[in-house]
Design an enzyme around this catalytic site. Structure first.
Site, PDB file in Angstrom:
ATOM      1  N   TRP A 130      -7.566   2.200  -6.530  1.00 10.94           N
ATOM      2  CA  TRP A 130      -7.315   0.996  -5.732  1.00 10.94           C
ATOM      3  C   TRP A 130      -6.270   0.161  -6.475  1.00 10.94           C
ATOM      4  O   TRP A 130      -6.445  -0.122  -7.671  1.00 10.94           O
ATOM      5  CB  TRP A 130      -8.631   0.234  -5.615  1.00 10.94           C
ATOM      6  CG  TRP A 130      -8.620  -1.001  -4.774  1.00 10.94           C
ATOM      7  CD1 TRP A 130      -8.093  -1.146  -3.523  1.00 10.94           C
ATOM      8  CD2 TRP A 130      -9.191  -2.267  -5.123  1.00 10.94           C
ATOM      9  NE1 TRP A 130      -8.304  -2.423  -3.069  1.00 10.94           N
ATOM     10  CE2 TRP A 130      -8.979  -3.129  -4.035  1.00 10.94           C
ATOM     11  CE3 TRP A 130      -9.864  -2.746  -6.239  1.00 10.94           C
ATOM     12  CZ2 TRP A 130      -9.414  -4.449  -4.033  1.00 10.94           C
ATOM     13  CZ3 TRP A 130     -10.308  -4.055  -6.244  1.00 10.94           C
ATOM     14  CH2 TRP A 130     -10.078  -4.902  -5.148  1.00 10.94           C
ATOM     15  N   ASP A 211     -17.422   1.255  -9.763  1.00 12.17           N
ATOM     16  CA  ASP A 211     -17.087   0.404  -8.627  1.00 12.17           C
ATOM     17  C   ASP A 211     -17.800   1.000  -7.414  1.00 12.17           C
ATOM     18  O   ASP A 211     -17.527   2.137  -7.009  1.00 12.17           O
ATOM     19  CB  ASP A 211     -15.566   0.392  -8.430  1.00 12.17           C
ATOM     20  CG  ASP A 211     -15.143  -0.638  -7.386  1.00 12.17           C
ATOM     21  OD1 ASP A 211     -16.014  -1.165  -6.670  1.00 12.17           O
ATOM     22  OD2 ASP A 211     -13.926  -0.895  -7.286  1.00 12.17           O
ATOM     23  N   LYS A 246     -18.341  -4.291   3.019  1.00 11.71           N
ATOM     24  CA  LYS A 246     -18.209  -3.216   3.999  1.00 11.71           C
ATOM     25  C   LYS A 246     -19.553  -2.896   4.647  1.00 11.71           C
ATOM     26  O   LYS A 246     -19.675  -2.868   5.859  1.00 11.71           O
ATOM     27  CB  LYS A 246     -17.659  -1.946   3.345  1.00 11.71           C
ATOM     28  CG  LYS A 246     -16.641  -2.178   2.259  1.00 11.71           C
ATOM     29  CD  LYS A 246     -15.288  -2.597   2.758  1.00 11.71           C
ATOM     30  CE  LYS A 246     -14.406  -2.936   1.573  1.00 11.71           C
ATOM     31  NZ  LYS A 246     -13.057  -3.198   1.809  1.00 11.71           N
TER      32      LYS A 246
HETATM   33  C1  LMR Z   1      -9.004  -2.077   0.638  1.00 11.07           C
HETATM   34  O1  LMR Z   1      -8.829  -1.334  -0.328  1.00 11.07           O
HETATM   35  O2  LMR Z   1      -8.285  -2.071   1.640  1.00 11.07           O
HETATM   36  C2  LMR Z   1     -10.163  -3.025   0.633  1.00 11.07           C
HETATM   37  O3  LMR Z   1     -10.926  -2.840  -0.502  1.00 11.07           O
HETATM   38  C3  LMR Z   1      -9.736  -4.417   0.842  1.00 11.07           C
HETATM   39  C4  LMR Z   1      -9.011  -4.979  -0.347  1.00 11.07           C
HETATM   40  O4  LMR Z   1      -9.411  -6.042  -0.821  1.00 11.07           O
HETATM   41  O5  LMR Z   1      -8.028  -4.380  -0.807  1.00 11.07           O
END
Ligand code: LMR
Length: 398
Positions: A130, A211, A246
């Site tokens: 992420w 996470d 979520k």
């Molecule tokens: C995402 O990865 O799209 C979600 O976790 C929202 C975010 O805060 O990035």
């Protein structure tokens, strides 16, 4: 002072939502930010959440501050949801939980706690991960390194390369893992792979930080906690960052939790005292509303049953969209094999589209996705599928 500032680049995910909201194209599709959409393209308030909120409005007697670590009942329920009520960690009070503003808040509290108590520790994240992970840890002053995770050739986990890299991590560093529904790839570890990781964590004396933002979105609430529990059973110390954005649809309420597992109750309590100093100097104490909803739903058998049903509905719907996406691409004559998307889990998949193709999707068709090629499958609906797949066919065919 501000005259000299040049604008910072937009966030790779949230910046897309801003651009999407401004786009006047009536056919626009947002596969950027991970947000669940129902068949009508809405992000509904869950029925269990509405019912809990109605009762809260009727019962609430005060808006006095919460403790620094948040609602005590919430902390216990979070631990039960992660580990199961019968788990020795819960029974022996070896876990402590701080309520945090969202999963990102949990990660940032963890990052500040690590920077304070393990100075010099590096944080190892999967490649890819992420995009906000490195930002959060760097903001806390920590160095971030990465280990291989995704194998584009198989659309699976590059497990041998991953394990070899983990074996070379310096002792005492922090290993960030995705509990389930890996973001951005949708590719998860199986039980034997989790077990192999536990061996390396023990051998290298690493601190795992999991996470856990999508519990219930892969196979089921308990099933999705399997990896976390393999780690919890096999290592003495662990951090878990949970999000209820979520699985409770509580995106805007910012409700998450940081759970720390230690070898003893005393060690856990001492660690919690440091977590509390981190929180106090950051946002003082958490907001009540979202966590109070989660606590009410989890503690009430009828609301909980309703919520579990709603999580299953969301999971099933995303899986239906995965299959419909693959079928519709076939119907559009796309010869590239996208069948892996139907096998992946959670909200996201790595489409394999290049940054240029992602840009063409947006410029020519108002289809928004992250530049890495990640698609939020949760943004697909029966209604936008035909348009979306025609757009992808157009971009792939030149
Ligand atoms: C995402 O990865 O799209 C979600 O976790 C929202 C975010 O805060 O990035």
């Amino acid at each position: 002072m501000f005259e000299s500032l040049t604008p910072a680049p937009p966030d790779p995910i949230l910046g897309l939502t801003e651009a999407f909201n401004k786009d006047a194209n009536p056919n626009k599709v947002n596969l950027g930010q991970g947000v669940y959409k129902d068949a009508q393209g809405n992000t509904p308030v869950l029925r269990s959440v509405k019912a809990a909120e109605a009762r809260m409005v009727a019962d609430e007697e005060t808006k006095d501050y919460l403790n620094i670590a948040g609602l005590a009942a919430y902390g216990s329920l979070v631990q039960e949801l992660i580990f199961g009520a019968e788990n020795a960690i819960v029974q022996e009070a070896r876990a402590v939980t701080a309520q945090t503003p969202g999963g990102t808040g949990a990660l940032r509290v963890a990052a500040d706690f690590i920077a304070k108590t393990k100075p010099g520790a590096q944080v190892w994240v999967s490649d890819p991960t992420w995009p906000n992970h490195p930002s959060v840890f760097k903001a806390a002053g920590l160095e971030v390194k990465s280990y291989p995770y995704f194998d584009a050739a198989t659309n699976g986990v590059a497990f041998d390369a991953m394990l070899a890299a983990l074996r070379a991590i310096p002792e005492g560093d922090v290993l960030l893992l995705h509990g389930c529904c890996h973001n951005p790839t949708g590719v998860d570890l199986d039980a034997s792979q989790w077990q192999a990781i536990v061996e390396v964590v023990r051998a290298r004396k690493l601190l795992p930080l999991i996470d856990f933002a999508y519990q219930g979105f892969a196979t089921g609430l308990r099933e999705d906690a399997e990896g976390v529990n393999i780690v919890a059973a096999g290592v003495p110390e662990l951090l878990v960052a949970s999000s209820y954005s979520k699985n409770f649809g509580l995106y805007s309420e910012r409700v998450g939790a940081l759970t720390l597992v230690a070898g003893s109750t005393d060690a856990a309590q001492a660690a919690l005292s440091h977590i509390k100093t981190v929180i106090r100097s950051n946002y003082s104490n958490p907001p009540q509303h979202g966590a109070a909803i989660v606590a009410r739903v989890l503690a009430d058998p009828a609301l909980r049953a309703q919520w579990e049903q709603e999580v299953a509905e969301m999971r099933d719907r995303i899986n239906t969209m995965r299959h419909l996406f693959v079928e519709t691409l076939n119907e559009k004559g796309v010869d590239r094999d996208f069948s892996f998307i139907a096998r992946q889990r959670g909200m996201f998949s790595f489409s394999g589209l290049s940054p240029e193709q992602i840009k063409a999707l947006r410029d020519r068709h108002a289809v928004y996705a992250v530049g890495s090629g990640r698609f939020s499958v949760a943004g697909m609906t029966e209604h936008n599928m035909d348009y979306l797949c025609s757009a992808i066919a157009d971009v792939l065919n030149g």
